[in-house]
Design a protein around this motif. Structure first.
Motif, PDB file in Angstrom:
ATOM      1  N   ALA A 234       2.681   6.733  -6.652  1.00 27.41           N
ATOM      2  CA  ALA A 234       1.906   5.778  -7.464  1.00 27.41           C
ATOM      3  C   ALA A 234       1.280   4.717  -6.568  1.00 27.41           C
ATOM      4  N   LEU A 235       2.047   4.236  -5.605  1.00 33.22           N
ATOM      5  CA  LEU A 235       1.517   3.220  -4.679  1.00 33.22           C
ATOM      6  C   LEU A 235       0.303   3.771  -3.937  1.00 33.22           C
ATOM      7  N   GLU A 236       0.415   5.039  -3.494  1.00 31.44           N
ATOM      8  CA  GLU A 236      -0.697   5.627  -2.753  1.00 31.44           C
ATOM      9  C   GLU A 236      -1.945   5.734  -3.637  1.00 31.44           C
ATOM     10  N   MET A 237      -1.720   6.007  -4.913  1.00 28.73           N
ATOM     11  CA  MET A 237      -2.866   6.216  -5.806  1.00 28.73           C
ATOM     12  C   MET A 237      -3.551   4.917  -6.230  1.00 28.73           C
ATOM     13  N   LEU A 238      -2.816   3.805  -6.154  1.00 30.53           N
ATOM     14  CA  LEU A 238      -3.386   2.533  -6.634  1.00 30.53           C
ATOM     15  C   LEU A 238      -4.471   2.007  -5.704  1.00 30.53           C
ATOM     16  N   ARG A 239      -5.508   1.436  -6.298  1.00 28.23           N
ATOM     17  CA  ARG A 239      -6.500   0.699  -5.517  1.00 28.23           C
ATOM     18  C   ARG A 239      -5.900  -0.642  -5.118  1.00 28.23           C
ATOM     19  N   GLY A 242      -4.346  -3.086  -7.582  1.00 29.65           N
ATOM     20  CA  GLY A 242      -3.861  -2.280  -8.715  1.00 29.65           C
ATOM     21  C   GLY A 242      -2.432  -2.649  -9.065  1.00 29.65           C
ATOM     22  N   ARG A 243      -2.066  -2.416 -10.334  1.00 27.26           N
ATOM     23  CA  ARG A 243      -0.747  -2.823 -10.844  1.00 27.26           C
ATOM     24  C   ARG A 243       0.088  -1.603 -11.266  1.00 27.26           C
ATOM     25  N   LEU A 244       1.342  -1.603 -10.832  1.00 30.64           N
ATOM     26  CA  LEU A 244       2.291  -0.552 -11.213  1.00 30.64           C
ATOM     27  C   LEU A 244       3.389  -1.174 -12.070  1.00 30.64           C
ATOM     28  N   GLY A 245       3.596  -0.663 -13.272  1.00 32.13           N
ATOM     29  CA  GLY A 245       4.655  -1.167 -14.154  1.00 32.13           C
ATOM     30  C   GLY A 245       5.672  -0.071 -14.417  1.00 32.13           C
ATOM     31  N   VAL A 246       6.953  -0.427 -14.339  1.00 31.49           N
ATOM     32  CA  VAL A 246       8.007   0.559 -14.636  1.00 31.49           C
ATOM     33  C   VAL A 246       8.981  -0.052 -15.632  1.00 31.49           C
ATOM     34  N   ILE A 247       9.167   0.632 -16.757  1.00 30.23           N
ATOM     35  CA  ILE A 247      10.179   0.204 -17.735  1.00 30.23           C
ATOM     36  C   ILE A 247      11.380   1.116 -17.563  1.00 30.23           C
ATOM     37  N   SER A 248      12.526   0.531 -17.229  1.00 28.75           N
ATOM     38  CA  SER A 248      13.738   1.340 -17.057  1.00 28.75           C
ATOM     39  C   SER A 248      14.738   0.957 -18.146  1.00 28.75           C
ATOM     40  N   PHE A 249      15.710   1.860 -18.338  1.00 23.39           N
ATOM     41  CA  PHE A 249      16.667   1.642 -19.437  1.00 23.39           C
ATOM     42  C   PHE A 249      18.109   1.621 -18.980  1.00 23.39           C
ATOM     43  N   ASP A 273      19.035  -5.979  13.046  1.00 24.90           N
ATOM     44  CA  ASP A 273      19.407  -6.600  14.329  1.00 24.90           C
ATOM     45  C   ASP A 273      18.293  -6.490  15.382  1.00 24.90           C
ATOM     46  N   PHE A 274      17.133  -5.940  15.029  1.00 24.83           N
ATOM     47  CA  PHE A 274      16.013  -5.935  15.993  1.00 24.83           C
ATOM     48  C   PHE A 274      15.484  -7.362  16.136  1.00 24.83           C
ATOM     49  N   PRO A 275      15.338  -7.864  17.383  1.00 18.85           N
ATOM     50  CA  PRO A 275      14.864  -9.244  17.543  1.00 18.85           C
ATOM     51  C   PRO A 275      13.407  -9.417  17.096  1.00 18.85           C
ATOM     52  N   VAL A 276      12.574  -8.410  17.339  1.00 19.49           N
ATOM     53  CA  VAL A 276      11.179  -8.479  16.861  1.00 19.49           C
ATOM     54  C   VAL A 276      10.826  -7.149  16.202  1.00 19.49           C
ATOM     55  N   CYS A 277       9.812  -7.216  15.349  1.00 21.39           N
ATOM     56  CA  CYS A 277       9.400  -6.007  14.618  1.00 21.39           C
ATOM     57  C   CYS A 277       8.805  -4.983  15.593  1.00 21.39           C
ATOM     58  N   ALA A 278       9.331  -3.739  15.506  1.00 19.28           N
ATOM     59  CA  ALA A 278       8.793  -2.683  16.365  1.00 19.28           C
ATOM     60  C   ALA A 278       8.005  -1.661  15.539  1.00 19.28           C
ATOM     61  N   CYS A 279       8.178  -1.698  14.185  1.00 22.40           N
ATOM     62  CA  CYS A 279       7.543  -0.649  13.378  1.00 22.40           C
ATOM     63  C   CYS A 279       6.103  -1.009  12.997  1.00 22.40           C
ATOM     64  N   GLY A 280       5.807  -2.296  12.934  1.00 22.85           N
ATOM     65  CA  GLY A 280       4.435  -2.723  12.630  1.00 22.85           C
ATOM     66  C   GLY A 280       4.044  -2.516  11.172  1.00 22.85           C
ATOM     67  N   SER A 281       5.003  -2.092  10.301  1.00 23.04           N
ATOM     68  CA  SER A 281       4.637  -1.860   8.888  1.00 23.04           C
ATOM     69  C   SER A 281       4.351  -3.182   8.182  1.00 23.04           C
ATOM     70  N   GLN A 282       3.275  -3.184   7.411  1.00 23.97           N
ATOM     71  CA  GLN A 282       2.857  -4.391   6.694  1.00 23.97           C
ATOM     72  C   GLN A 282       3.285  -4.302   5.229  1.00 23.97           C
ATOM     73  N   PRO A 283       3.438  -5.463   4.552  1.00 22.26           N
ATOM     74  CA  PRO A 283       3.733  -5.412   3.105  1.00 22.26           C
ATOM     75  C   PRO A 283       2.649  -4.643   2.354  1.00 22.26           C
ATOM     76  N   THR A 284       3.075  -3.854   1.344  1.00 28.56           N
ATOM     77  CA  THR A 284       2.092  -3.073   0.579  1.00 28.56           C
ATOM     78  C   THR A 284       2.014  -3.522  -0.883  1.00 28.56           C
ATOM     79  N   MET A 285       3.044  -4.252  -1.348  1.00 27.69           N
ATOM     80  CA  MET A 285       3.047  -4.690  -2.751  1.00 27.69           C
ATOM     81  C   MET A 285       3.656  -6.063  -2.884  1.00 27.69           C
ATOM     82  N   ARG A 286       3.324  -6.727  -3.986  1.00 23.49           N
ATOM     83  CA  ARG A 286       3.993  -7.976  -4.364  1.00 23.49           C
ATOM     84  C   ARG A 286       4.586  -7.767  -5.750  1.00 23.49           C
TER      85      ARG A 286
END
Ligand SMILES: C[S@@+](CC[C@H](N)C(=O)[O-])C[C@H]1O[C@@H](n2cnc3c(N)ncnc32)[C@H](O)[C@@H]1O
Length: 318
Positions: A234-239, A242-249, A273-286
């Motif tokens: 779903a994240l990949e498909m969103l522009r 874009g908003r993703l909503g999930v209702i769980s029970f 425990d890594f002192p600095v980020c090595a993966c470089g991945s950025q936030p994708t959602m809020r």
């Protein structure tokens, strides 16, 4: 082949309906994916916000939603199509084909129509074939699960997915009974569950078979696996935006959604425990809002099924 059932007034009531529309906020021209179409209650409200321009893609693994989709198409003027399939693989295919969406909704679990039709075998309240498949063409039903799984696997399933205190006693009673006669019907299973639970615990905390039936349903339909796979698709498909909503029970589902949103917000996947980020991945959602939205007391009074509902929403960042 299941009989086609025509929509009625007493069909599934969409939970957190006002909240879903307010936070997912579809706008004219946008594309909405309702990945759990059911009776189309949420779809109708979301489509209403498109004001005739934009489109709605409906997904459901249960082919008996087709008459509900026809009603939806007749009464709402938006472009719409229904895809019959499991939502994680369908979202993966759509994303793989380059399809994009502005709003995606997953309203998890079973619909009232599925629960209320005894022949589907979801309900402990009516004697019916032991089935519980959301997609009646799937090969694996509760009958195979109950008759063919090891006693230990059954106990694990009852404990993990149903939080059943007497999981081992119930699994043992099932194994004993099926060594003589295999289980064919829900009624037989309910009787064995009741007899396996100590008498004082049989009363209170709902129907004695409620937790085992929930656990079997989750396992038969691989509900948690489907959710785990659907969220990244779903994240990949969103522009962006874009908003993703999930209702769980239940908490098992809500935990998966919460963890997914937290990881997406954090971005970096390096060990703590890594002192600095090595993966470089950025936030994708809020997470928008930060906390899960719960139904009001008035909604629970009107629709007791809403009691355990939690809505979490994430917005894809640019
Ligand atoms: C709670 S109902 C949705 C009700 C709907 N929001 C409405 O307003 O009528 C859940 C629906 O999602 C479908 N469903 C559940 N899990 C699914 C999955 N993994 N893939 C596709 N459909 C699924 C079920 O068959 C059911 O029709």
């Amino acid at each position: 082949m299941l009989p086609s059932v025509l929509p009625t007034e007493s069909d599934h009531v969409p939970v957190l309906a006002d909240e879903v529309v307010a936070v997912l906020d579809p706008r004219p021209g946008e594309t909405v994916v309702d990945a759990t179409f059911g009776a189309g209650g949420h779809a109708k409200l979301l489509a209403g916000r498109l004001r005739g321009s934009g489109k709605l893609i409906a997904i459901d693994r249960d082919p008996t939603v087709a008459p509900y989709f026809e009603r939806f198409r007749r009464t709402t003027g938006v472009k719409a199509r229904l895809l019959h399939g499991e939502f994680s693989s369908t979202l993966e295919q759509l994303a793989g084909n380059g399809s994009q969406a502005d709003v995606i909704l997953l309203d998890l679990g079973v619909s009232s129509m599925q629960l209320d039709r005894p022949e589907r075998g979801f309900s402990y309240a009516a004697d019916a074939p032991l089935d519980m498949r959301m997609d009646p063409s799937a090969t694996y039903s509760a009958r195979e699960l109950v008759n063919d799984s090891s006693e230990r696997d059954l106990a694990d399933i009852f404990k993990r997915y149903g939080e059943e205190r007497f999981s081992r006693q119930i699994a043992r009673a099932i194994a004993r009974r099926r060594s003589k006669t295999p289980f064919e019907r829900t009624g037989d299973l309910v009787e064995v569950i009741k007899a396996a639970i100590p008498a004082p615990a049989r009363f209170g905390d709902g129907h004695p078979a409620k937790r085992v039936f929930q656990a079997l349903r989750i396992e038969v339909n691989d509900e948690l696996g489907a959710l785990e796979r659907a969220l990244p698709a779903a994240l990949e498909m969103l522009r962006p935006g874009g908003r993703l909503g999930v209702i769980s029970f239940h908490s098992l589902e809500d935990r998966i959604v919460k963890r997914f949103l937290r990881t997406a917000e954090h971005g970096c996947t390096c060990p703590p425990d890594f002192p600095v980020c090595a993966c470089g991945s950025q936030p994708t959602m809020r997470a928008t809002p930060r906390r899960a939205i719960r139904p009001s007391a008035a909604e629970i009074a009107r629709n007791p099924r809403a009691q355990s509902a939690r809505l979490r929403v994430g917005t894809k960042v640019d």
